[in-house]
Design a protein around this motif. Sequence first.
Motif, PDB file in Angstrom:
ATOM      1  N   LEU A   1     -18.736  -5.707 -21.584  1.00 13.84           N
ATOM      2  CA  LEU A   1     -18.728  -4.316 -21.131  1.00 13.84           C
ATOM      3  C   LEU A   1     -17.334  -3.891 -20.678  1.00 13.84           C
ATOM      4  O   LEU A   1     -16.893  -2.767 -20.947  1.00 13.84           O
ATOM      5  N   SER A   2     -16.646  -4.793 -20.005  1.00 18.20           N
ATOM      6  CA  SER A   2     -15.276  -4.499 -19.578  1.00 18.20           C
ATOM      7  C   SER A   2     -14.360  -4.301 -20.779  1.00 18.20           C
ATOM      8  O   SER A   2     -13.524  -3.389 -20.802  1.00 18.20           O
ATOM      9  N   ASP A   3     -14.516  -5.143 -21.804  1.00 21.49           N
ATOM     10  CA  ASP A   3     -13.705  -5.020 -23.015  1.00 21.49           C
ATOM     11  C   ASP A   3     -13.948  -3.687 -23.707  1.00 21.49           C
ATOM     12  O   ASP A   3     -13.016  -3.074 -24.239  1.00 21.49           O
ATOM     13  N   MET A   4     -15.205  -3.236 -23.725  1.00 24.67           N
ATOM     14  CA  MET A   4     -15.521  -1.977 -24.388  1.00 24.67           C
ATOM     15  C   MET A   4     -14.820  -0.812 -23.698  1.00 24.67           C
ATOM     16  O   MET A   4     -14.347   0.117 -24.345  1.00 24.67           O
ATOM     17  N   VAL A   5     -14.729  -0.884 -22.381  1.00 25.27           N
ATOM     18  CA  VAL A   5     -14.049   0.182 -21.642  1.00 25.27           C
ATOM     19  C   VAL A   5     -12.540   0.085 -21.830  1.00 25.27           C
ATOM     20  O   VAL A   5     -11.872   1.058 -22.209  1.00 25.27           O
ATOM     21  N   SER A   6     -11.980  -1.102 -21.582  1.00 31.16           N
ATOM     22  CA  SER A   6     -10.523  -1.265 -21.552  1.00 31.16           C
ATOM     23  C   SER A   6      -9.883  -1.245 -22.937  1.00 31.16           C
ATOM     24  O   SER A   6      -8.743  -0.792 -23.085  1.00 31.16           O
ATOM     25  N   PHE A   7     -10.589  -1.762 -23.957  1.00 27.30           N
ATOM     26  CA  PHE A   7      -9.990  -1.881 -25.280  1.00 27.30           C
ATOM     27  C   PHE A   7     -10.704  -1.045 -26.339  1.00 27.30           C
ATOM     28  O   PHE A   7     -10.311  -1.078 -27.503  1.00 27.30           O
ATOM     29  N   GLY A   8     -11.740  -0.320 -25.929  1.00 24.73           N
ATOM     30  CA  GLY A   8     -12.445   0.554 -26.853  1.00 24.73           C
ATOM     31  C   GLY A   8     -12.325   2.007 -26.455  1.00 24.73           C
ATOM     32  O   GLY A   8     -11.621   2.795 -27.091  1.00 24.73           O
ATOM     33  N   ALA A   9     -13.003   2.371 -25.380  1.00 27.74           N
ATOM     34  CA  ALA A   9     -13.016   3.773 -24.943  1.00 27.74           C
ATOM     35  C   ALA A   9     -11.655   4.228 -24.430  1.00 27.74           C
ATOM     36  O   ALA A   9     -11.167   5.305 -24.790  1.00 27.74           O
ATOM     37  N   ALA A  10     -11.023   3.413 -23.584  1.00 24.22           N
ATOM     38  CA  ALA A  10      -9.752   3.822 -22.965  1.00 24.22           C
ATOM     39  C   ALA A  10      -8.652   4.079 -24.000  1.00 24.22           C
ATOM     40  O   ALA A  10      -8.028   5.150 -23.982  1.00 24.22           O
TER      41      ALA A  10
END
Length: 274
Positions: free
Chosen positions: A87-96
């Motif tokens: 979930l952290s990866d999706m935020v930091s390396f996907g959405a952000a």
Amino acid sequence: MNDMQDPQPSPSAEVIRPRRKGIYILPNLFTLAALFAGFYAVVMAMNGRFDLAAVGIFSAAVLDSLDGRVARMTNTQSTFGEQMDSLSDMVSFGAAPSLIIYEWALQGLGKLGWLAAFVYCAGAALRLARFNTNIGVVDKRFFQGLPSPAAAAMVIGLVWVMDDMGYKGVEHIAWLAWTAFGFTVYAGLTMVTNVPFYSFKDVSFKRTVPFIVIVAIALGFAVVAYDPPRVLFGLFVVYGVSGYVVYAIRKSKGTPVSVIATSTEEPDEKGLHQ
């Protein structure tokens, strides 16, 4: 003969409940720090500080590389930690990154701009989902597709370099906006390919090395510190195309190009399940 009856528990008998599992603090601290760095990057981009947004994404990448190693070194792996990391990866390396690149350059391209940002975001989500489902059948030496931290570093590295060179209002600079478009779509699609990218997971930090290796590492830190935006961007661009080079070399030699093993009995798939 008396009928046999099952003994009934007395009202005072204590009901034994399964013990609740706790959450390991140390590895999840790194994961939360990476999540914070990704969120910080988005906030900085909304305020026009794209240099700090880039620092946030690269900091998230460093923290993301540490949480798994810390968990393995301290024997604190957990299912909760794995899900939290994804979930952290999706935020930091996907959405952000998709939001930052859109805010920086793609909004000037209209519908094509936000579609490119969505392609990147969707590619990151699909890549993470595939990684989680294929984790047991992939050659550990290679990633299947460009890893999301490297994809984010490619896209945001472009932002960092150009911002450091003084380019402002990029959405109104046509050639730079289209360059950002190309980087974004390339990174998004490369994440969902089957192209093998070296994972460096077979590098052991417990082995002894010659003294010259330590000298080389020190020189590497010095080079990065001299000009972080350009050096880091250059490194990740090279890494971002290295998978296609490996793919072409394997294809030319007639060796298997897929990193997915479908059987443990085939000679060509020896070692893929280790």
